[in-house]
Scaffold this active site. Structure first.
Site, PDB file in Angstrom:
ATOM      1  N   HIS A 182       0.596  -1.415  -0.268  1.00  0.00           N
ATOM      2  CA  HIS A 182      -0.073  -0.237   0.003  1.00  0.00           C
ATOM      3  C   HIS A 182       1.183   1.217   0.135  1.00  0.00           C
ATOM      4  CE1 HIS A 182      -3.747  -1.550   0.556  1.00  0.00           C
ATOM      5  NE2 HIS A 182      -3.370  -2.465   0.829  1.00  0.00           N
ATOM      6  N   ASP A 391       3.305  10.045  -0.831  1.00  0.00           N
ATOM      7  CA  ASP A 391       1.813   8.558  -0.522  1.00  0.00           C
ATOM      8  C   ASP A 391       1.624   7.923  -1.171  1.00  0.00           C
ATOM      9  OD1 ASP A 391       0.127   7.713   1.198  1.00  0.00           O
ATOM     10  OD2 ASP A 391      -0.975  10.336   0.907  1.00  0.00           O
TER      11      ASP A 391
HETATM   12  C1  GDG Z   1      -2.189   3.176   3.244  1.00  0.00           C
HETATM   13  C2  GDG Z   1      -1.221   4.544   2.464  1.00  0.00           C
HETATM   14  C3  GDG Z   1      -3.346   3.957   0.235  1.00  0.00           C
HETATM   15  C4  GDG Z   1      -8.415   9.708   7.748  1.00  0.00           C
HETATM   16  N1  GDG Z   1      -9.334  10.501   9.042  1.00  0.00           N
HETATM   17  C5  GDG Z   1     -10.061  10.352   9.542  1.00  0.00           C
HETATM   18  C6  GDG Z   1     -10.621   9.579   7.941  1.00  0.00           C
HETATM   19  N2  GDG Z   1      -9.724   8.677   7.372  1.00  0.00           N
HETATM   20  C7  GDG Z   1      -9.843   8.359   6.022  1.00  0.00           C
HETATM   21  C8  GDG Z   1     -10.059   8.724   5.615  1.00  0.00           C
HETATM   22  C9  GDG Z   1      -8.862   7.399   4.454  1.00  0.00           C
HETATM   23  C10 GDG Z   1      -8.317   7.443   5.115  1.00  0.00           C
HETATM   24  O1  GDG Z   1      -8.776   7.276   6.160  1.00  0.00           O
HETATM   25  C11 GDG Z   1      -6.668   7.726   4.622  1.00  0.00           C
HETATM   26  O2  GDG Z   1      -5.946   7.295   3.639  1.00  0.00           O
HETATM   27  P1  GDG Z   1      -5.058   6.642   3.450  1.00  0.00           P
HETATM   28  O3  GDG Z   1      -5.043   7.060   1.710  1.00  0.00           O
HETATM   29  O4  GDG Z   1      -3.715   8.315   3.875  1.00  0.00           O
HETATM   30  O5  GDG Z   1      -4.733   5.333   3.274  1.00  0.00           O
HETATM   31  P2  GDG Z   1      -4.126   4.845   4.936  1.00  0.00           P
HETATM   32  O6  GDG Z   1      -4.580   3.616   5.332  1.00  0.00           O
HETATM   33  O7  GDG Z   1      -3.746   5.338   5.932  1.00  0.00           O
HETATM   34  O8  GDG Z   1      -2.775   4.142   4.296  1.00  0.00           O
HETATM   35  C12 GDG Z   1      -1.764   4.751   1.438  1.00  0.00           C
HETATM   36  C13 GDG Z   1      -3.640   3.494   1.252  1.00  0.00           C
HETATM   37  O9  GDG Z   1      -3.385   3.168   2.268  1.00  0.00           O
HETATM   38  C14 GDG Z   1      -5.101   2.433   0.069  1.00  0.00           C
HETATM   39  O10 GDG Z   1      -4.036   2.226  -0.136  1.00  0.00           O
HETATM   40  O11 GDG Z   1      -4.112   5.351  -0.147  1.00  0.00           O
HETATM   41  O12 GDG Z   1      -0.764   5.942   0.977  1.00  0.00           O
HETATM   42  O13 GDG Z   1       0.114   5.435   2.830  1.00  0.00           O
HETATM   43  O14 GDG Z   1     -10.325   6.740   3.728  1.00  0.00           O
HETATM   44  O15 GDG Z   1     -11.422   8.939   5.246  1.00  0.00           O
HETATM   45  N3  GDG Z   1     -12.449   8.731   8.170  1.00  0.00           N
HETATM   46  C15 GDG Z   1     -13.159   8.991   9.469  1.00  0.00           C
HETATM   47  N4  GDG Z   1     -12.607   9.852  10.123  1.00  0.00           N
HETATM   48  C16 GDG Z   1     -10.971  10.430  10.451  1.00  0.00           C
HETATM   49  O16 GDG Z   1     -11.215  11.520  11.192  1.00  0.00           O
HETATM   50  N5  GDG Z   1     -13.761   8.472   9.530  1.00  0.00           N
END
Ligand code: GDG
Length: 743
Positions: A182, A391
């Site tokens: 990821h 990212d």
């Molecule tokens: C890995 C990789 C890749 C965040 N704050 C809140 C909240 N979120 C949710 C968002 C989003 C997710 O968390 C964060 O998205 P990322 O893309 O940063 O994903 P991660 O799972 O952290 O990281 C990344 C991903 O995997 C998928 O392969 O994109 O690059 O690092 O969905 O909405 N959700 C809620 N409250 C929050 O305060 N409900």
């Protein structure tokens, strides 16, 4: 079947393995277990997939195995496992809590995370942390072995479990195993900072999977390059042959559960929350960002960009509010603590410098918010400002797009996010350039609705169609295709019962022909073509095999002089230069058809120029072929590049010549068309044998295997995936089989 054919349905259960489960266990003060659902990319992708598949495939069995976030007693584990189905199949593994802490904060987030996000100066290289990482991967494996059943598809996720695919493979050699990363896979120059031993083990770990997936083409290429530089495995169009098994590396950009955001943004609850927030912010224009606290997210760069915007465009004072939502994370790691402190200070400075009694430029929240509130914030935002320094993908960018059914809003996105590859209509910026961020904010705030709408609609179309369900479906389809391809190419080891059957047929036959390739088949591959002289044992064996009822044919790409010299006293048939020359049992050489060789004069200088450009490579001249060998090239990577270039060069150079280009093992051969081992092999069956045995080790022998009658016994030496029916490990095993065919 082609690669575009839809695969068959899953054969068994789908077992997803990730470090964390889709929920965390927390203990109430009285010690009771409480389950808190987790958010994050993988959770929303898989939950979306399961919901959409449940209706179509009620029999789909799904288990999600991982760490629940707290150590559980045996009874607690048992009870959670029994009710797993109710919580997205969440199946807690029994892992030691102390180990899990040092595993996660140690090698995972102190070494791999910074390195893979191009922060090598934050990476630490502690032997104990590496050992913990290995131990925990082994614990995952041990726990999974109790769970896995034949026919399961196992899908391992992310950088915490890089060693797991190979550990599982050792114990479940037939299993169907997929792996997805990821986060970015860095370029080899960064990856090589890891000690060599760790680097090898990590790559071998991942290669235990049948299919390896990455978000972008760049990450896939970086991985393939690191595999080549570290382990020496070449790839062809993303396929790597690992000990005879063909593995695949492909790109699968993850999607989101688009409809969930789209629907939620028009729900009454979200509309109400949004209205409340809008009035709280005094109806000002809103810039919004949300990320986990992490140095890779570029939060400080973003703030500096916003500050530059306020300073360059003072007319926006009091008009715009930046809602900065930062979700607490990894607070135990010192780099994160430092960053949090800097963040608090910078927000304070900007608000102090630019704010007024009735306007706070940055509304900063350090907490997570419920889903509805998140969607309301996306909906409220005139601009989403997403500026990661690196990212893997970045789902927030996609979620913002999915939360804008009216088609308004502007996405500013760092070109360092994997998502930038798909979201070309966003305002893309380089997060290191403060002025670019400032100007992009200004551009976004002045962008007319007539420009916002088409950009948004184009991105929405793409994000909606490549959603989470499609991501899972595409990955699993590719995994099944990879397994099916392996199955089609798999060969049987020629030993035990199969060997007994073959020898029985050999024994019963009246006329037999043995077609034997030379290099890599009867003798090991040698560094230079001149070094592969046959040993006395081989000469005696071939002499002994040749009888009135058994013809031996050595069928090789070698020049006819070498073969003639080596086998001067062995009365067998020889086929040289893939069939350009033939020698009968009495030592008479002939050419089955006249061949031109004038093209050699034209191409010779071209091939020679590659010898000069690649130190250690050499040119071999045969009567009807030219071969550029690079087995001994000092820089193998350069040689491989040049080999592709040479192939290309020769193909365009020879468009009107009757020659063909063949890629051999560390060699590029140019020779007359229509000459190959398939044609030559069949021509050697004039005695109408009722038993044909053929053995070879490389691509030119595949021509032979394909051309022979179906009943022929075909053997691939040294590999296990071939058109041949059987395989043998090397020349020694082949000689042992041939000895059984002595009269
Ligand atoms: C890995 C990789 C890749 C965040 N704050 C809140 C909240 N979120 C949710 C968002 C989003 C997710 O968390 C964060 O998205 P990322 O893309 O940063 O994903 P991660 O799972 O952290 O990281 C990344 C991903 O995997 C998928 O392969 O994109 O690059 O690092 O969905 O909405 N959700 C809620 N409250 C929050 O305060 N409900």
């Amino acid at each position: 079947m082609t690669d575009s054919t839809p695969p068959g349905p899953p054969r068994g259960r789908l077992l997803v393995v990730s470090n964390r489960l889709p929920f965390s266990v927390q203990r109430s003060p009285s010690g009771e277990v409480e389950l808190v659902p987790s958010s994050g990319g993988l959770v929303s992708a898989l939950v979306g997939y399961l919901e959409s598949r449940k209706a179509e495939q009620p029999e789909l069995e799904f288990i999600w195995a991982g760490w629940a976030g707290a150590e559980l007693s045996a009874e607690e584990t048992e009870s959670l496992r029994k009710t797993a189905v109710e919580r997205q199949g969440g199946y807690p593994l029994r892992l030691a809590g102390a180990d899990m802490d040092s595993f996660y904060h140690g090698f995972c987030n102190g070494t791999l995370w910074p390195l893979f996000h191009y922060f090598p100066s934050y990476a630490s290289y502690q032997e104990e942390e590496w050992e913990t990482y290995r131990r925990v991967n082994q614990q995952f494996c041990d726990e999974l072995l109790e769970l896995a059943r034949p026919g399961d598809e196992i899908w391992v996720h992310d950088y915490q479990l890089l060693l797991l695919p190979a550990l599982l493979r050792q114990r479940l050699p037939e299993a169907s195993i997929g792996f997805f990363l990821h986060i970015p896979f860095p370029s080899f120059e960064v990856f090589r900072q890891l000690p060599t031993k760790w680097r090898r083990e990590l790559l071998e770990g991942v290669l235990g999977a049948d299919l390896m997936g990455f978000h972008t083409h760049d990450y896939s290429q970086h991985f393939l390059h690191s595999v080549f530089r570290t382990l020496g495995y070449e790839h062809y169009l993303g396929r790597i042959n690992v000990d005879g098994v063909v593995k695949a590396v492909e790109t699968f950009p993850i999607g989101i559960d688009f409809e969930r955001f789209w629907r939620a943004s028009s729900s009454q609850e979200v509309v109400d929350v949004r209205a409340r927030m809008a009035s709280g912010l005094g109806g000002r224009r809103v810039i919004f960002s949300v990320d986990r606290l992490d140095y890779s997210k570029g939060i400080l760069h973003r703030l500096r960009g916003f500050e530059a915007f306020l300073s360059s465009f003072p007319e926006y004072a009091g008009q715009v509010t930046f809602v900065l939502l930062v979700v607490p994370s990894r607070e135990e790691v010192s780099a994160y603590q430092r960053m949090k402190q800097e963040l608090d200070e910078l927000v304070g400075q900007i608000n102090g410098r630019y704010g007024s009694v009735d306007w706070v430029p940055i509304v900063y929240q350090y907490r997570s918010v419920p889903f509805q509130e998140l969607v309301a914030l996306y909906g409220l935002a005139d601009v989403a400002l997403i500026t990661p320094l690196r990212d893997g993908m970045n789902l927030v960018a996609k979620e913002y797009i999915a939360s804008k059914p009216e088609g308004d809003g502007v996405l500013i996105l760092s070109d360092m996010a994997g998502a930038a590859r798909e979201l070309g209509e966003a305002l893309q910026i380089n997060p290191n350039h403060t002025r670019e961020i400032a100007e992009a904010i200004q551009q976004a705030l002045t962008m007319p609705a007539s420009e916002q709408l088409p950009r948004m609609r184009a991105m929405q179309g793409r994000v909606r169609s490549y959603d989470a369900t499609r991501w899972v479906d595409t990955f699993l389809a590719a995994l099944r295709r990879t397994k099916e391809r392996q199955g089609r190419l798999a060969t049987l080891h020629l030993g035990g019962k199969p060997l007994a059957e073959v020898l029985e047929r050999h024994h019963r036959a009246a006329q037999r022909t043995l077609l034997l390739d030379y290099d890599g088949t009867l003798v090991p591959l040698a560094g230079t073509p001149g070094e592969a002289v046959p040993d006395a044992e081989l000469l005696a064996l071939l002499k002994g095999l040749q009888t009135p009822s058994q013809k031996v044919v050595v069928i090789s790409g070698r020049d006819h002089r070498s073969l003639g010299d080596w086998f001067r006293d062995v009365p067998i048939r020889l086929v040289a230069e893939h069939g350009a020359w033939q020698r009968d049992e009495h030592g008479e050489w002939s050419m089955p058809k006249p061949l031109p060789d004038h093209w050699k004069k034209q191409l010779g200088p071209l091939l020679q120029s590659y010898v000069e450009r690649v130190p250690g490579s050499s040119l071999e001249e045969k009567d009807y072929a030219l071969v550029w060998h690079y087995r001994l090239a000092i820089d193998q990577e350069l040689a491989l590049e040049r080999a592709k270039e040479l192939t290309d060069d020769v193909v365009s150079y020879t468009a009107n010549l009757d020659v063909q280009v063949l890629e051999g093992k560390k060699a590029i051969e140019v020779r007359n068309s229509g000459v190959n081992k398939g044609v030559a092999g069949n021509a050697s069956l004039a005695n109408n044998p009722d038993f044909v045995f053929a053995a070879g080790d490389d691509a030119t022998d595949e021509d032979l295997f394909r051309a022979l009658p179906r009943e022929a016994v075909t053997v691939c030496v040294g590999g296990s995936h071939s058109y041949a029916t059987y395989r043998l490990s090397g020349h020694r095993e082949l000689r042992a089989v041939l000895r059984c065919m002595l009269p």
